[in-house]
Design an enzyme around this catalytic site. Structure first.
Site, mmCIF file in Angstrom:
data_model
loop_
_atom_site.group_PDB
_atom_site.id
_atom_site.type_symbol
_atom_site.label_atom_id
_atom_site.label_comp_id
_atom_site.label_asym_id
_atom_site.label_seq_id
_atom_site.Cartn_x
_atom_site.Cartn_y
_atom_site.Cartn_z
ATOM 1 N N ASN B 356 0.819 -1.201 0.000
ATOM 2 C CA ASN B 356 0.000 0.000 0.000
ATOM 3 C C ASN B 356 0.861 1.263 0.000
ATOM 4 O O ASN B 356 0.499 2.269 -0.593
ATOM 5 C CB ASN B 356 -0.927 0.010 1.225
ATOM 6 C CG ASN B 356 -2.279 -0.597 0.909
ATOM 7 O OD1 ASN B 356 -2.967 -0.130 0.015
ATOM 8 N ND2 ASN B 356 -2.630 -1.641 1.625
ATOM 9 N N ALA B 358 3.689 1.665 -1.369
ATOM 10 C CA ALA B 358 4.162 1.909 -2.728
ATOM 11 C C ALA B 358 3.086 2.582 -3.573
ATOM 12 O O ALA B 358 3.371 3.290 -4.533
ATOM 13 C CB ALA B 358 4.587 0.588 -3.366
ATOM 14 N N CYS B 443 -7.022 0.226 9.077
ATOM 15 C CA CYS B 443 -6.565 -0.735 8.079
ATOM 16 C C CYS B 443 -6.198 0.120 6.872
ATOM 17 O O CYS B 443 -5.373 1.014 7.008
ATOM 18 C CB CYS B 443 -7.631 -1.781 7.792
ATOM 19 S SG CYS B 443 -9.307 -1.132 7.613
ATOM 20 N N SER B 444 -6.823 -0.093 5.713
ATOM 21 C CA SER B 444 -6.535 0.801 4.597
ATOM 22 C C SER B 444 -7.489 1.998 4.630
ATOM 23 O O SER B 444 -7.085 3.128 4.815
ATOM 24 C CB SER B 444 -6.661 0.050 3.270
ATOM 25 O OG SER B 444 -5.690 -0.970 3.207
ATOM 26 N N ASP B 445 -8.783 1.695 4.469
ATOM 27 C CA ASP B 445 -9.757 2.783 4.453
ATOM 28 C C ASP B 445 -10.456 2.977 5.795
ATOM 29 O O ASP B 445 -11.127 3.968 6.016
ATOM 30 C CB ASP B 445 -10.808 2.523 3.374
ATOM 31 C CG ASP B 445 -10.200 2.607 1.983
ATOM 32 O OD1 ASP B 445 -9.388 3.523 1.765
ATOM 33 O OD2 ASP B 445 -10.520 1.755 1.136
ATOM 34 N N TRP B 447 -12.939 1.124 7.098
ATOM 35 C CA TRP B 447 -14.379 0.870 7.194
ATOM 36 C C TRP B 447 -14.729 -0.621 7.217
ATOM 37 O O TRP B 447 -15.885 -0.961 7.275
ATOM 38 C CB TRP B 447 -15.153 1.613 6.097
ATOM 39 C CG TRP B 447 -14.620 1.454 4.697
ATOM 40 C CD1 TRP B 447 -14.158 0.316 4.115
ATOM 41 C CD2 TRP B 447 -14.515 2.488 3.716
ATOM 42 N NE1 TRP B 447 -13.769 0.566 2.838
ATOM 43 C CE2 TRP B 447 -13.983 1.894 2.550
ATOM 44 C CE3 TRP B 447 -14.830 3.854 3.694
ATOM 45 C CZ2 TRP B 447 -13.751 2.631 1.384
ATOM 46 C CZ3 TRP B 447 -14.612 4.573 2.530
ATOM 47 C CH2 TRP B 447 -14.056 3.965 1.380
#
Lengths: 495, 670
Positions: B356, B358, B443-445, B447
């Protein structure tokens, strides 16, 4: 032999006990002839009181002079003892090893145990075959009690009294016994009062490769069927294994010689037919099948008394070799071929059914766990010996206490009562689909989880039920009071 | 009263016709023809269970000539039909089917307010003779003419895809439909070719099952049932934060996002550190994926340690930094005087977080955030979870391989992923409770896994969320308002069944909750039915609760005004969903054992459609009855006491002349 010879170091101080979910405890370790005891000497409480016969295997290891013994028990518990001093540790370990594998049954704890309770009802005389026979002899005269085995000569693994077809005499029984493995001729296991169908059990017939026959055997088996009725012979083995058994002199019934019977090697549906059940010896899988079938069919077997009677009748008197099967368990390094958790597996099956029918059993899971424990290690004589003949020779009834004498005291019994029980006269068909079966956590994860929250939920359920009973009692009292008031009023009005 | 009756009603293993869904057995189905249309590998192509009894094969082979009455539209009178709130119990239908012209009566079948019948067909399936198939705007129903108890009721929302399949075994001019559902079952039916053209069932199903793909609205917007309770009121952010003791000197309730400008997937009301200026917050938003800045989810009432949630920082390959973000996290740490550390839980796998990075995302570096400790929880992404559930469905429906059951369950890794989630939440709860240390979760987003972790940790830490209303608020708060993309993850009304955005994230969360209820049977006010009902309506589109992807969208669509909340339905009949064991472990932190040997497959949910699943009277049914008896007895005691009291008063006043009464004056004279 004196136990003192085996106990080189009877006492070690500063031993640390480790158990899952408990803080480590330091205390004094004592070895007696039958127990391993660890006491922290605080408030005189024993932290551990373990029967040597419960110990399945021990391992020892050393870090410097600190020895560690890991004890694995037959009830699947694992504990660790840190023992300072190499010599002490080695002595303790070898003593435990010797004491947990005593050869002689008469040295076992039940012969030394002195009960601290008053025996109200002697468990040795609670489940007599005559009494069991009376339960159905009023509705049929097709069966009789036979004393042919009273001195255990016809079949060493059978009890002195067995139930057989009325029309078969003792002489014929003796002949049939020679045709059946271990002399285990077909006997009545269960009479289904609803339709008169029966379950009989035996060992395999000794047909051998030549297809030997026995007229008396055929006559006996056919005599168990009413005219025109079909029966099923359930061979608990696979067809393959049954065929191989012939080479060793065993075998199975040829349908041609038993015209009313069909032989099958797997389970059957409910059909209202009589069945004969056997495997090879008729002392293991046969008993699992006959006793489970009775749990399913007979509401009585789902009560505490009834279940005790079932264990007595279908396991102890039927000659399941407890001594051999329960000599060791899962952790043991020295696996003997006669060791097998047959009775344990039966209890697991009962638990599965209990889980599926939580209101149909008078007893709870703890009762099954109790039987599991005592079948492996016990202060009571009930599960000693391999059959009635051995128990007789050991004079267990005179020299040891019966488990049932203890369990059936009201104070003990209350622990095993299922609060949800409501007598259910129906047949209970359990689901055998894989997703319906579960790991018996109460046994397998018992020492590996904290049961606090589960116990509390269980208590809450009992609370609700007890409170309902109280309320019901209150309702009844109030009703009575009201009725009294009404009659008083009536009396006042009448003059 | 508490007999195990239901379990005994269904027949012996292999009995001719099992009860209820038993007729859907794979064993009763003729083998699939080789030339069948590809429908994936979900159905075993050979029979795996006992072969069907002869008569049953004949029965199955019967193909009843179809009569149709298609496109009956227009509302059917329903207001005058009295109905309790049990949405899915319709005994009147069964009665109606027993006699007379059944099709005519089908048309009179009671519907939900707002529901209408779109098509009715008389069908034969592989395994049921002459069922009536009705497609109305909310559900597909099967009624079997010769078995009034057999009604199969499938909300259209549950349908993932509808496909035509070959059914040569029923004759040359037969065809069939396979309905693949989101709730672990597939249904198949067969009919004559010529009926298809007249009936258009296939087209109707596709049209009404996927309203959004056909320019229509979801059924929730037409559903007009009235409930005494208003579920849209169970969660009010300001009162929930007030319950937590907020605002306080370190944390404020901010309206900066009231028009969803700071972050369009966040709720209007968020809790942020008091000292942070709005300008800085905007800069932090620019540094966090989708503008999801760290906001407070929960605060410990004593230690003031907090759970904050956010998305990944946009560090990128060049290790970009953001002063405001660094200061912001420092402020969160400082708000808790008990600890001089902040722990950041990154739910992802370390390797994935690197990937992520990168791509412009990333995670907090130690150099930029010197007081923060970063822990990766190594939880897999939505695609892995979707695949795991797909495998699980394969092994539970329609038939189960008896010999490989446990190894098959193991191979799905489903329980392993459940374990990882619970273990992660336990670590978070432990840091808060024992370590008194504040945590940031992303985490990433932020949600999916983030919502799972924050809500599970909060469930462990705060007994309020273990009540029915508290749990509803938890779902509204951590899931709905903070933008778990329900519409996308479930695919409401959308025919793109292969959409890579679909994933059973919320189902996993509910499964974790169920695992906790197994380990703490008395700690939750709700029962298993509550959890299953939530999952059923996650897909049904009957209620508005799980529609849309975020609060802003819900507002735009008018979900709260135009649809009914699932909590309205549930809270109108709390008895059904209450746990009789509940004793409220107030102030107890409950750490479930997150180890595989303490987790089990939720058979009552995942395997419930399996034809071999024996319907059993659940124990909570018995216990519910116990509670009913209790309240009845309590009432009776009170009534009797009152009656006795009035009687004794009246009789004692009558008793002026009774001999016993004369004692009293003696006493007074002493």
């Amino acid at each position: 032999m004196e136990f003192a010879e085996l106990i080189k170091t009877p006492r070690v101080d500063n031993v640390v006990l480790h158990r899952p979910f408990y803080p480590a405890v330091e205390g004094t370790l004592c070895l007696t002839g039958h127990h391993l005891i660890l006491s922290s000497r605080q408030d005189n409480t024993e932290e551990l009181w373990l029967l040597h016969s419960n110990i399945d295997s021990i391992e020892k290891r050393f870090v410097g002079s600190l020895g560690t013994i890991i004890i694995k028990c037959k009830d699947l518990r694992i504990i660790q003892l840190d023992i300072p001093g190499m010599e002490e540790c080695l002595n303790i370990a070898s003593s435990i090893e010797a004491l947990s594998t005593l050869d002689s049954i008469t040295l076992m704890y039940p012969f030394f145990y002195r009960p601290m309770f008053e025996v109200v009802e002697d468990g040795w005389h609670m489940f007599l075959p005559e009494k069991e026979f009376e339960l159905f002899s009023s509705v049929t005269n097709e069966w009789r009690l036979s004393y042919v085995n009273k001195d255990f000569t016809v079949c060493p693994s059978y009890p002195p009294i067995v139930t057989v077809p009325n029309c078969i005499d003792d002489e014929a029984l003796k002949k049939v016994a020679t045709f059946r493995h271990g002399g285990r001729f077909p006997v009545l296991s269960y009479y289904h009062k609803k339709n008169g169908m029966v379950m009989i059990r035996s060992s395999q017939p000794l047909t051998g490769t030549n297809g030997r026959r026995c007229k008396e055997d055929e006559k006996l088996i056919n005599a168990t069927l009413r005219a025109g009725k079909r029966g099923y012979i359930i061979d608990t083995r696979s067809l393959n294994v049954a065929q191989q058994a012939r080479a060793k002199g065993g075998g199975f019934e040829q349908e041609a010689h038993y015209p009313q019977w069909r032989r099958i090697h797997k389970s059957i549906d409910r059909e209202g037919a009589s069945v004969l059940i056997h495997g090879t010896e008729g002392t293991d899988s046969t008993l699992q099948v006959t006793s489970l079938a009775q749990i399913i069919l007979e509401p009585k077997c789902r009560t505490i008394r009834g279940f005790e009677a079932l264990v007595e009748r279908e396991w102890l008197q039927a000659g399941h070799p407890f001594q051999q099967r329960c000599a060791q368990s899962a952790y043991s390094n020295s696996k003997q071929k006669w060791e097998a958790p047959v009775f344990f597996l039966f209890l697991d099956c009962v638990w599965q059914i209990l889980r599926q029918f939580p209101c149909s059993f008078e007893f709870n899971e703890h009762f099954l766990i109790l039987l599991f424990e005592h079948s492996y290690a016990s202060q009571f004589g009930t599960f000693l010996g391999n059959n009635e003949s051995e128990r007789c020779k050991l004079k267990l009834q005179q020299k040891t206490m019966s488990l049932w004498s203890w369990v059936n005291q009201p104070s003990e019994l209350s622990k095993f009562i299922n609060p949800l029980f409501e007598a259910n006269s129906l047949v209970i068909w359990p689901s055998v689909a894989p997703q319906s079966l579960q790991l018996w956590e109460g046994v397998f994860l018992r020492w590996n989880r904290s049961s606090k929250y589960l116990d509390e939920a269980y208590e809450e359920m009992i609370n609700i039920i007890e409170y309902n009973k109280e309320l019901q009692a209150k309702v009844n009292t109030l009703r009575r009071q009201l009725a009294e008031l009404e009659t008083e009023d009536g009396m006042q009005e009448s003059p | 009263k508490f007999r195990d009756a239901a379990a005994m009603d269904s027949g012996a293993p292999g009995a001719n016709r099992g009860g209820g869904l038993g007729t859907f057995g794979a064993g009763r189905r003729p083998p699939r023809p080789v030339g069948a249309l590809a429908v994936g590998s979900r159905q075993p192509s050979v029979e795996t269970l006992d072969s069907p009894t002869g008569s049953h094969v004949e029965w199955c082979k019967q193909l009843i000539a179809a009569t149709i009455s298609s496109q009956i539209s227009g509302s059917v009178p329903s207001e005058n039909i009295s109905r309790d709130y049990r949405v899915f119990r319709r005994p009147e239908i069964r009665r109606a089917l027993r006699d007379g012209n059944k099709l005519a009566q089908m048309e009179e079948a009671p519907l939900f307010p707002g529901e209408s019948i779109k098509a009715i067909g008389k069908y034969s399936t592989y395994c049921i003779s002459s069922p009536y198939l009705g497609t109305d705007s909310h559900k597909v129903k099967w009624y079997v003419a010769d078995d009034p108890h057999f009604i199969l009721d499938v909300p259209l929302g549950v349908i993932s895809r509808v496909e035509k399949i070959g059914v040569q075994s029923h004759g040359d001019n037969s065809c069939g439909i396979e309905i693949v559902c989101k709730d672990m079952r597939n249904l198949r039916l067969a009919y004559k070719q010529e009926e298809q053209s007249k009936l258009g069932i296939f087209e109707n199903l596709n049209r009404y099952a996927f309203p959004l793909s056909n320019g229509q609205t979801l059924f929730a917007f037409n559903y007009k049932e009235k409930f005494p309770s208003n579920g849209w009121k169970v969660y009010d952010p300001v009162s929930e934060y007030k319950r937590q003791g907020l605002p306080n000197e370190s944390w404020k309730i901010s309206k900066i996002n009231s028009s969803y400008e700071l972050c369009d997937t966040y709720p209007a009301i968020i809790v942020v550190p008091t000292s942070v200026k709005d300008d800085d917050l905007t800069k932090v938003a620019a540094f966090r994926a989708k503008g999801r800045v760290p906001v407070l989810s929960w605060i410990h009432p004593e230690s003031q340690a907090t759970i904050t949630r956010c998305s990944q920082p946009l560090v990128g390959p060049n290790d970009k930094r953001c002063k405001e973000d660094e200061k912001y996290l420092q402020t969160i740490m400082d708000a808790n005087a008990q600890s001089h550390k902040l722990i950041i839980f990154d739910a992802r796998q370390n390797s994935v977080a690197d990937t992520n990075k990168a791509k412009g995302g990333g995670y907090e570096s130690e150099s930029a955030y010197p007081n923060a400790e970063l822990i990766f929880l190594e939880i897999h992404n939505i695609h892995v979870m979707r695949e795991s559930l797909r495998k699980l469905k394969e092994i539970v429906y329609p038939s189960i391989d008896e010999t490989k059951w446990l190894s098959n369950v193991d191979a799905t890794h489903w329980l392993e992923y459940i374990r990882m989630l619970l273990a992660g939440a336990v670590r978070i709860a432990d840091k808060i409770e024992s370590g008194k240390t504040s945590v940031v979760i992303h985490c990433s987003d932020g949600w999916d896994r983030t919502a799972q972790l924050t809500s599970l940790a909060m469930l462990m830490l705060d007994s309020h969320y273990r009540t029915i209303q508290g749990f509803e608020a938890l779902v509204e708060k951590e899931w709905t308002s903070f933008g778990h993309r329900f519409a996308l993850r479930v695919g409401h009304g959308d025919d793109n069944h292969a959409d890579a955005d679909r994933s059973p994230i919320f189902l996993q969360f509910i499964d974790c909750v169920w695992q906790m209820t197994k380990q703490f049977p008395s700690a939750f006010e709700f029962n298993e039915l509550f959890l299953i009902t939530i999952l059923d309506h996650l897909y049904s589109c009957l209620f508005g609760t799980f529609l849309c992807n975020c609060e802003q969208q819900r507002l735009k669509e008018g979900v709260n005004t135009k649809t009914i909340s699932l909590w309205s339905y549930i809270n109108s009949q709390l008895d059904e969903f209450s746990n009789p064991f509940y004793v409220n472990y107030e102030n107890h932190v409950l750490y479930p054992v997150a180890s595989l040997n303490h987790l089990e497959l939720w058979v009552n949910y995942y395997v419930r459609w399996n034809p071999r699943m024996r319907p059993q009277m659940p124990i909570h049914q018995n216990l519910k009855e116990l509670l009913a008896i209790r309240s009845e007895l309590q009432k009776r005691v009170e009534d009797l006491q009152r009656e006795a009291a009035t009687r004794s008063i009246s009789s004692s006043s009558d008793r002026g002349s009774s001999p016993s009464h004369s004692v009293t004056p003696v006493h007074t004279s002493v």
